[in-house]
Design an enzyme around this catalytic site. Structure first.
Site, PDB file in Angstrom:
ATOM      1  N   ASP A   1      -6.961   4.473  -4.494  1.00  0.00           N
ATOM      2  CA  ASP A   1      -7.624   4.308  -3.183  1.00  0.00           C
ATOM      3  C   ASP A   1      -8.223   5.688  -2.895  1.00  0.00           C
ATOM      4  O   ASP A   1      -8.463   6.459  -3.847  1.00  0.00           O
ATOM      5  CB  ASP A   1      -6.610   3.863  -2.113  1.00  0.00           C
ATOM      6  CG  ASP A   1      -7.284   3.361  -0.837  1.00  0.00           C
ATOM      7  OD1 ASP A   1      -7.735   2.210  -0.797  1.00  0.00           O
ATOM      8  OD2 ASP A   1      -7.387   4.146   0.143  1.00  0.00           O
TER       9      ASP A   1
ATOM     10  N   LYS B   1       0.859  -1.197   0.000  1.00  0.00           N
ATOM     11  CA  LYS B   1       0.000   0.000   0.000  1.00  0.00           C
ATOM     12  C   LYS B   1       0.887   1.236   0.000  1.00  0.00           C
ATOM     13  O   LYS B   1       2.001   1.188   0.508  1.00  0.00           O
ATOM     14  CB  LYS B   1      -0.882   0.016   1.258  1.00  0.00           C
ATOM     15  CG  LYS B   1      -2.112   0.882   1.117  1.00  0.00           C
ATOM     16  CD  LYS B   1      -3.223   0.121   0.458  1.00  0.00           C
ATOM     17  CE  LYS B   1      -4.425   0.996   0.165  1.00  0.00           C
ATOM     18  NZ  LYS B   1      -5.562   0.192  -0.290  1.00  0.00           N
TER      19      LYS B   1
HETATM   20  P1  NDP Z   1     -12.807   8.000  -2.759  1.00  0.00           P
HETATM   21  O1  NDP Z   1     -11.744   8.999  -2.526  1.00  0.00           O
HETATM   22  O2  NDP Z   1     -13.326   7.816  -4.122  1.00  0.00           O
HETATM   23  O3  NDP Z   1     -14.049   8.284  -1.811  1.00  0.00           O
HETATM   24  C1  NDP Z   1     -13.913   8.324  -0.430  1.00  0.00           C
HETATM   25  C2  NDP Z   1     -15.236   8.725   0.173  1.00  0.00           C
HETATM   26  O4  NDP Z   1     -15.180   8.545   1.571  1.00  0.00           O
HETATM   27  C3  NDP Z   1     -15.575  10.188  -0.057  1.00  0.00           C
HETATM   28  O5  NDP Z   1     -16.964  10.340  -0.104  1.00  0.00           O
HETATM   29  C4  NDP Z   1     -14.976  10.854   1.168  1.00  0.00           C
HETATM   30  O6  NDP Z   1     -15.571  12.091   1.506  1.00  0.00           O
HETATM   31  C5  NDP Z   1     -15.277   9.819   2.231  1.00  0.00           C
HETATM   32  N1  NDP Z   1     -14.259   9.908   3.267  1.00  0.00           N
HETATM   33  C6  NDP Z   1     -12.932   9.772   3.130  1.00  0.00           C
HETATM   34  N2  NDP Z   1     -12.301   9.970   4.290  1.00  0.00           N
HETATM   35  C7  NDP Z   1     -13.258  10.238   5.168  1.00  0.00           C
HETATM   36  C8  NDP Z   1     -13.232  10.530   6.544  1.00  0.00           C
HETATM   37  N3  NDP Z   1     -12.080  10.608   7.233  1.00  0.00           N
HETATM   38  N4  NDP Z   1     -14.423  10.719   7.149  1.00  0.00           N
HETATM   39  C9  NDP Z   1     -15.583  10.651   6.463  1.00  0.00           C
HETATM   40  N5  NDP Z   1     -15.658  10.384   5.148  1.00  0.00           N
HETATM   41  C10 NDP Z   1     -14.506  10.190   4.526  1.00  0.00           C
HETATM   42  O7  NDP Z   1     -12.220   6.623  -2.178  1.00  0.00           O
HETATM   43  P2  NDP Z   1     -12.708   5.132  -2.461  1.00  0.00           P
HETATM   44  O8  NDP Z   1     -14.166   5.094  -2.692  1.00  0.00           O
HETATM   45  O9  NDP Z   1     -11.794   4.563  -3.467  1.00  0.00           O
HETATM   46  O10 NDP Z   1     -12.352   4.425  -1.079  1.00  0.00           O
HETATM   47  C11 NDP Z   1     -13.294   4.296  -0.014  1.00  0.00           C
HETATM   48  C12 NDP Z   1     -12.868   3.173   0.912  1.00  0.00           C
HETATM   49  O11 NDP Z   1     -12.825   1.943   0.168  1.00  0.00           O
HETATM   50  C13 NDP Z   1     -11.483   3.307   1.529  1.00  0.00           C
HETATM   51  O12 NDP Z   1     -11.493   2.705   2.805  1.00  0.00           O
HETATM   52  C14 NDP Z   1     -10.599   2.477   0.599  1.00  0.00           C
HETATM   53  O13 NDP Z   1      -9.427   2.025   1.247  1.00  0.00           O
HETATM   54  C15 NDP Z   1     -11.558   1.329   0.300  1.00  0.00           C
HETATM   55  N6  NDP Z   1     -11.281   0.545  -0.894  1.00  0.00           N
HETATM   56  C16 NDP Z   1     -11.145   1.141  -2.121  1.00  0.00           C
HETATM   57  C17 NDP Z   1     -10.949   0.359  -3.238  1.00  0.00           C
HETATM   58  C18 NDP Z   1     -10.883   0.949  -4.598  1.00  0.00           C
HETATM   59  O14 NDP Z   1     -10.800   0.176  -5.563  1.00  0.00           O
HETATM   60  N7  NDP Z   1     -10.937   2.254  -4.770  1.00  0.00           N
HETATM   61  C19 NDP Z   1     -10.814  -1.096  -3.151  1.00  0.00           C
HETATM   62  C20 NDP Z   1     -11.052  -1.630  -1.820  1.00  0.00           C
HETATM   63  C21 NDP Z   1     -11.256  -0.817  -0.753  1.00  0.00           C
HETATM   64  P3  NDP Z   1     -14.758  13.466   1.239  1.00  0.00           P
HETATM   65  O15 NDP Z   1     -14.853  13.668  -0.228  1.00  0.00           O
HETATM   66  O16 NDP Z   1     -15.497  14.458   2.035  1.00  0.00           O
HETATM   67  O17 NDP Z   1     -13.361  13.251   1.714  1.00  0.00           O
HETATM   68  O1  2IT Z   2      -7.902  -1.458  -0.870  1.00  0.00           O
HETATM   69  C1  2IT Z   2      -7.855  -1.929  -2.023  1.00  0.00           C
HETATM   70  O2  2IT Z   2      -8.031  -3.122  -2.242  1.00  0.00           O
HETATM   71  C2  2IT Z   2      -7.597  -1.003  -3.128  1.00  0.00           C
HETATM   72  N1  2IT Z   2      -7.494   0.194  -2.895  1.00  0.00           N
HETATM   73  C3  2IT Z   2      -7.442  -1.526  -4.521  1.00  0.00           C
HETATM   74  C4  2IT Z   2      -6.059  -2.053  -4.730  1.00  0.00           C
HETATM   75  C5  2IT Z   2      -5.731  -2.459  -6.152  1.00  0.00           C
HETATM   76  O3  2IT Z   2      -4.540  -2.768  -6.344  1.00  0.00           O
HETATM   77  O4  2IT Z   2      -6.581  -2.487  -7.028  1.00  0.00           O
END
Ligand code: NDP
Ligand code: 2IT
Length: 486
Positions: A206, A166
C-alpha cells in the site's frame, strides 16, 4: 445505556454531512425524517452509527468509512429487515482482531528508533484476511481500521475468496537508505510473522510499501519460519513467486472500471483530458492505461505539489523520477521545462479536466475541490485511492450527475490480482502478462456490472456508491449468517 448522537463530537468538522449527523438529535421531527430520507438511514442503523462513534473515539477516518457504508444500507434493511437481526451489522463494524506492536530498529547512524506496527484482521467470513501494509507517518489504528473495513467490502466485490484486513506502521520511509528500509522491514516482520499465513492472513503493499519492501518482508518471513510459503504475501517480485501484472493491476483496473462506466454514456477515454493525483504505484499505472485508451493525462502530484504538462505527462520520466531516483515530482518540471508548470501547496483539482482519478490518499479531494471540478465540466471521477473524496465531495458529484466510481469498487483490481497471485502460488504456476491482465479486465467489468445492477435494483441508477456498498455488504452478510454468531 445507548449513547445519543448529540453527545459525540462531530467527526468531520468541515463536512456538511458530518455536521448534520452531529446535529441530528437537535432537529425537529420533520427535519429528522428529511435527514433520514436524504441519507437513506434506517432508524435501526442510527444507534449502530452512534455506538461506533462512541466505542472508537478519536478515529475520524474509521467513523467516516462506517458512516458512508451504513448510509447506503437503509434500502437493504427496508427490503430485507432480517439483515439487521442478531447484531449482524454491529459485528461487521467490529474488527475480529487488532494487533499493535513495537518495531525497534537501528538507523545508519547506529541510533535505536522505535515505530508502532499494526495489523487489523477485520473480517474472515469470505476467506483469509487480505489487504495491504502502509508505511506512512500518518498511520494510526483508526486509519488502519478504516482501510480494513473498506477492504472487507472491496474484497467481497472481487468475487474472490478473501476476507478483509490491513496493516502498517507510522514509519516514514522518506529519505531512508535501502539498508534502513531493510532493517525496518525485518523488524516489522519479526513480530508480524506469528499472525499471518497462506490460510490466515495475506498482506501486500500500500502507500510506502512496494516490491522492494515486500521482498525484505518475505525474506524475513522465510527465515523465521523456515518455510517457502509463497502465498503468505502478494505483490512479490517475479523472481520469487510474484504475479505478472500485479504491479500494474490497481491503476489498470481503475481505468478499466471507468472506461466501462463511461461506456454506459456512450463515450470513453478516447480524446479526454484526465487529471491523476499522486505519482506512486496506483497513479503511474492509471496514467499508463488512460494513455493506452486514448486519453491525455495533464497533471499528477506528490505530497509537496503538482505538475501540469499540457503536452501530456511523460510517464517514462515520472517512472524514472519516482521508481528509480526516488525524488520529488518537482524534479519533473526542472528536467522538462517546456510547457510544464509546477505548483507547490495548491490543489491539483483546480486543473480543468473531463475525468479525475484521485490516486494518492484519503480525503485528498474536498467539497471545495469537487465544486471546482464540477464547474470545470468534469464528467467522471474514479477513485484509485481508498476514500480520497470527502463525503461532501461525493454528494456534490452525485447531485451534479457526475459519474462517480467509489474506491472500494474502482481500485479493487489490485487486490483481485493479489488473489490471482495466491492462485498461481497454490498451483505452483505462473501465468503470462496477457492471461493475467485478461482476468483482471474481466473481474473489473464484473464488479462494474454488479454495482450498476444493484444500484438499479435498489432504485438508484448510476449510483455506484450505493451499488458497491450494498453488493459488498450482502456478500459478507450472507456468509456471516451461514457461519453462525461469529
Ligand atoms: P505509493 O506509496 O506508491 O504512492 C502514494 C502517492 O500518493 C505518492 O505520490 C505520495 O506522495 C502521495 N501521497 C501519499 N500520502 C499523501 C498525502 N498525505 N498527501 C498527498 N499526497 C500523498 O502508494 P500507492 O500508489 O500504492 O497508494 C495510493 C492510494 O491507493 C492509497 O490510498 C492506497 O491505499 C490505494 N490503493 C493502493 C493499492 C495498491 O495495490 N498499491 C490498491 C488499492 C488502493 P509522496 O511521495 O510525497 O508521499
Ligand atoms: O487497498 C488495497 O486494496 C491494497 N492496498 C491492495 C491489497 C492487496 O492485498 O493486494
Amino acid at each position: 445505556m445507548q449513547q445519543r448522537l448529540r453527545d459525540i463530537p462531530s467527526p468531520w468538522p468541515e463536512n456538511r454531512c458530518g455536521e448534520l449527523l452531529h446535529s441530528y438529535e437537535r432537529l425537529d421531527r420533520t427535519k429528522q425524517s428529511e435527514f433520514m430520507t436524504l441519507h437513506q438511514i434506517d432508524e435501526k442503523l442510527e444507534p449502530i452509527i452512534a455506538d461506533v462513534l462512541r466505542r472508537n473515539p478519536g478515529e475520524p477516518e474509521f467513523h467516516q468509512a462506517v458512516y458512508e457504508v451504513l448510509e447506503s444500507l437503509g434500502r437493504v434493511i427496508a427490503k430485507h429487515p432480517d439483515y439487521a437481526d442478531n447484531a449482524l451489522i454491529e459485528r461487521i463494524c467490529e474488527p475480529e482482531r487488532q494487533i499493535i506492536f513495537r518495531v525497534p530498529w537501528i538507523d545508519d547512524a547506529g541510533k535505536v528508533q522505535i515505530n508502532r506496527g499494526f495489523r487489523v484482521q477485520f473480517n474472515s467470513a469470505l476467506g483469509p484476511y487480505k489487504g495491504g501494509i502502509r508505511f506512512h507517518p500518518s498511520v494510526n489504528v483508526g486509519i488502519i481500521k478504516f482501510l480494513g473495513f473498506e477492504q472487507t467490502f472491496k474484497n467481497a466485490l472481487t468475487g474472490m475468496p478473501i476476507g478483509g484486513g490491513k496493516g502498517g506502521s507510522d514509519f516514514n520511509p522518506r529519505d531512508r537508505s535501502d539498508r534502513e528500509i531493510m532493517r525496518f522491514c525485518q523488524s516489522f516482520m519479526t513480530e508480524l510473522h506469528r499472525h499471518i499465513g497462506e490460510y490466515v492472513d495475506v498482506p501486500a503493499g500500500d502507500i510506502g510499501v512496494g516490491g522492494r519492501e515486500i521482498g525484505y518482508m518475505f525474506g524475513q518471513f522465510k527465515r523465521l519460519t523456515n518455510r517457502y510459503e509463497a502465498g503468505v504475501l502478494t505483490g512479490k517480485g517475479l523472481s520469487f513467486g510474484g504475479s505478472r501484472a500485479r504491479k500494474e493491476a490497481t491503476g489498470f483496473g481503475a481505468v478499466y472500471f471507468v472506461e466501462r462506466m463511461l461506456g454506459r454514456r456512450k463515450t470513453g477515454f478516447e480524446g479526454k483530458r484526465a487529471v491523476v493525483s499522486g505519482s506512486g504505484n496506483v497513479a503511474v499505472y492509471t496514467m499508463e492505461k488512460i494513455r493506452a485508451f486514448g486519453g491525455k493525462v495533464l497533471a499528477c502530484s506528490d505530497s509537496n505539489g503538482y505538475v501540469v504538462d499540457e503536452g501530456g505527462i511523460d510517464l517514462d520520466l515520472v517512472k524514472e523520477i519516482k521508481e528509480v531516483r526516488r525524488q520529488r515530482i518537482e524534479e519533473y518540471a526542472r528536467l522538462k521545462r517546456n510547457g510544464v508548470r509546477y505548483v507547490e501547496n495548491g490543489s491539483i483539482w483546480d486543473v480543468p479536466c473531463d475525468v479525475a482519478m484521485p490516486s494518492a490518499t484519503q480525503n485528498e479531494l474536498t467539497g471545495r475541490d469537487a465544486g471546482t471540478l464540477v464547474r470545470n465540466g468534469v464528467i467522471a471521477v474514479g477513485e484509485g485511492a481508498n476514500m480520497p473524496s470527502t463525503p461532501d465531495a461525493v454528494r456534490i458529484f452525485q447531485e451534479a450527475g457526475v459519474l462517480f466510481a467509489p474506491g472500494k469498487a474502482a481500485n479493487a483490481g489490485g487486490v483481485a490480482t493479489s488473489a490471482l497471485e495466491m492462485q498461481q502460488n497454490a498451483s505452483r504456476d505462473s501465468w503470462t502478462f496477457e492471461q493475467t491482465e485478461e482476468r483482471l479486465a474481466g473481474i473489473m467489468h464484473d464488479i462494474h456490472d454488479s454495482c450498476a445492477e444493484t444500484a438499479e435494483e435498489y432504485g438508484a441508477p448510476e449510483n455506484y456508491v450505493l451499488g458497491a456498498n450494498i453488493t459488498g455488504f450482502v456478500r459478507v452478510a450472507e456468509a456471516m449468517r451461514a457461519l453462525g454468531v461469529i
